[in-house]
Design a protein around this motif. Structure first.
Motif, short mmCIF file in Angstrom:
data_model
loop_
_atom_site.label_atom_id
_atom_site.label_comp_id
_atom_site.label_asym_id
_atom_site.label_seq_id
_atom_site.Cartn_x
_atom_site.Cartn_y
_atom_site.Cartn_z
N SER A 1 10.02 2.73 -0.74
CA SER A 1 11.27 2.88 -1.65
C SER A 1 12.04 3.97 -1.32
O SER A 1 13.25 4.20 -1.29
N GLN A 2 11.58 5.06 -0.90
CA GLN A 2 12.24 6.54 -0.53
C GLN A 2 12.76 6.40 0.76
O GLN A 2 13.91 6.77 0.86
N ASN B 1 0.61 -1.20 0.11
CA ASN B 1 -0.01 0.13 -0.04
C ASN B 1 0.77 1.11 -0.14
O ASN B 1 0.44 2.39 -0.48
N GLU B 2 1.87 1.15 0.43
CA GLU B 2 2.91 2.44 0.48
C GLU B 2 4.26 2.17 -0.12
O GLU B 2 5.19 2.70 0.13
N TYR B 3 4.28 1.67 -1.32
CA TYR B 3 5.56 1.28 -2.00
C TYR B 3 6.43 2.50 -2.06
O TYR B 3 7.81 2.50 -2.00
N PRO B 4 5.82 3.69 -2.68
CA PRO B 4 6.73 4.72 -2.90
C PRO B 4 7.34 5.36 -1.54
O PRO B 4 8.64 5.79 -1.80
N GLN B 5 6.68 5.32 -0.46
CA GLN B 5 7.21 5.71 0.57
C GLN B 5 8.27 4.74 1.11
O GLN B 5 9.42 5.27 1.65
N LYS C 1 15.88 4.41 0.12
CA LYS C 1 16.97 5.09 -0.59
C LYS C 1 17.47 6.29 0.29
O LYS C 1 18.78 6.61 0.18
N SER D 1 17.62 -0.40 -1.13
CA SER D 1 17.85 0.34 -2.48
C SER D 1 18.86 -0.36 -3.24
O SER D 1 19.86 -1.15 -2.39
#
Length: 90
Positions: free
Chosen positions: A17-18, A11-15, A21, A41
């Motif tokens: 991923s960030q 549900n929170e893949y972008p967060q 990184k 990362s």
């Protein structure tokens, strides 16, 4: 240490991923409260792999030295390299 439930990965893949990184650290994913996987990362993964390859080379060199392979001082190596460079320039 970052620990996230598996639903956060979905549900929170972008967060996630960030975070991976930005932190450069692995993120531990749980499933039903149990450890399931680790996400990191690509940069952190590549650095980790580079460190493992370097460690393997050091171990191999040490095993070679312990098994009686010839060893050289830094002065001997420098002299040999100078000879190689001079031969190449000629």
């Amino acid at each position: 240490m970052n620990i996230k439930p598996s639903t956060a990965l979905r549900n929170e893949y972008p967060q996630i991923s960030q975070l991976a990184k930005a932190s450069g650290e692995p993120i531990f994913i749980t499933n039903k409260g149990e450890s399931d996987m680790v996400v990191m990362s690509m940069q952190a993964y590549e650095e980790r792999e580079k460190m493992f390859r370097h460690r393997d080379m050091v171990y191999q060199a040490e095993l070679s030295r312990l098994s009686g392979a010839p060893a050289y001082t830094s002065d001997q190596v420098d002299a040999k390299m100078e000879d190689i460079f001079r031969a190449y320039e000629s």
